[in-house]
Design a protein around this motif. Sequence first.
Motif, PDB file in Angstrom:
ATOM      1  N   GLY A   1     -86.040   4.830  49.777  1.00 24.92           N
ATOM      2  CA  GLY A   1     -86.984   4.873  50.978  1.00 24.92           C
ATOM      3  C   GLY A   1     -87.251   2.790  51.498  1.00 24.92           C
ATOM      4  O   GLY A   1     -88.192   2.533  51.939  1.00 24.92           O
TER       5      GLY A   1
ATOM      6  N   ALA B   1     -90.131   1.411  53.959  1.00 27.33           N
ATOM      7  CA  ALA B   1     -91.345   0.643  53.268  1.00 27.33           C
ATOM      8  C   ALA B   1     -90.947  -0.756  54.388  1.00 27.33           C
ATOM      9  O   ALA B   1     -92.343  -1.076  54.877  1.00 27.33           O
ATOM     10  CB  ALA B   1     -90.336   0.043  51.762  1.00 27.33           C
TER      11      ALA B   1
ATOM     12  N   ASN C   1     -96.305   2.091  50.693  1.00 28.13           N
ATOM     13  CA  ASN C   1     -95.408   1.568  50.199  1.00 28.13           C
ATOM     14  C   ASN C   1     -95.099   0.523  51.038  1.00 28.13           C
ATOM     15  O   ASN C   1     -93.606   0.041  51.331  1.00 28.13           O
ATOM     16  CB  ASN C   1     -94.372   2.801  50.901  1.00 28.13           C
ATOM     17  CG  ASN C   1     -94.201   4.236  49.877  1.00 28.13           C
ATOM     18  OD1 ASN C   1     -94.605   5.395  49.844  1.00 28.13           O
ATOM     19  ND2 ASN C   1     -94.136   3.972  48.451  1.00 28.13           N
TER      20      ASN C   1
ATOM     21  N   SER D   1     -98.993   2.683  54.905  1.00 30.35           N
ATOM     22  CA  SER D   1     -98.693   3.613  53.464  1.00 30.35           C
ATOM     23  C   SER D   1     -98.513   2.869  52.753  1.00 30.35           C
ATOM     24  O   SER D   1     -98.975   1.109  52.767  1.00 30.35           O
ATOM     25  CB  SER D   1     -97.547   4.344  54.179  1.00 30.35           C
ATOM     26  OG  SER D   1     -97.359   4.463  52.574  1.00 30.35           O
TER      27      SER D   1
ATOM     28  N   MET E   1     -92.403   0.261  46.715  1.00 29.23           N
ATOM     29  CA  MET E   1     -91.645   1.303  46.818  1.00 29.23           C
ATOM     30  C   MET E   1     -91.052   1.390  45.622  1.00 29.23           C
ATOM     31  O   MET E   1     -90.315   0.201  45.389  1.00 29.23           O
ATOM     32  CB  MET E   1     -90.268   0.951  47.954  1.00 29.23           C
ATOM     33  CG  MET E   1     -89.877   1.966  48.159  1.00 29.23           C
ATOM     34  SD  MET E   1     -90.073   3.386  48.215  1.00 29.23           S
ATOM     35  CE  MET E   1     -90.695   3.818  50.137  1.00 29.23           C
TER      36      MET E   1
END
Length: 237
Positions: free
Chosen positions: A143, A147, A134, A132, A138
Amino acid sequence: MTDFHGKKVLVLGGSRGIGAAIVRRFAKDGADVVFTYAGSKEASEALGKETGAKPVQSDAADRSALIATVSDAGPIDVLVVNAGTLALGNPLEIDPDAIDRMIDVNVRAPYHASVEAARKMPEGGRIIIIGSVNGDRMPFAGGAAYALTKSAVQGMARGLARDFGDRSITVNVIQPGPTDTDMNPHDGPMSDYMRSFMALKRHGKPEEIAGMAAYLAGPEAGFITGAMHTIDGGFGA
């Protein structure tokens, strides 16, 4: 189009969304595809009938079951680890069991699956992890643990790329941004907020992620390994 005739592909987490698009792409390109699912039996059977791919039930959080699934697939040319889960929330309040399961699925599963696949993988095989954006950025609260898991696979891929490089097995991570799936629909409650970070004001398409997976599994990508491939519409720019 890439030609994968004569190639065997295992997609972990292939019943829906990005995983299903990856199954469709490899099957369309001629590969012999096996994919796993955890709970979406009906969707998996329908996808199997549509594509000719073989669905297998397996929980990525169960290490023994995961390793057995990869081993039972025999020598595979391409492993795609798409299985993943998401737990967001205030770290002071979120259920720690949900965090541990996310780490099991998002971190431990890609590692153990990659190692097991490499035992029988032929020279020049491909390992692709769906991470991702992320893992790099982030931009909102809640999150941190998610992350963490996506950053962890970055280090894993870099290390395994060196471990398996003498056999020309490549290890790469695809890092999608907001992508239009049932878990993150383009018209969902957070869609406008997520697109506010993006250079391209739209969600990605699962087929676009699948196209990058096909490229990384193909012959033109044989010199690409230990790398992060971000496809996020400028979310992290």
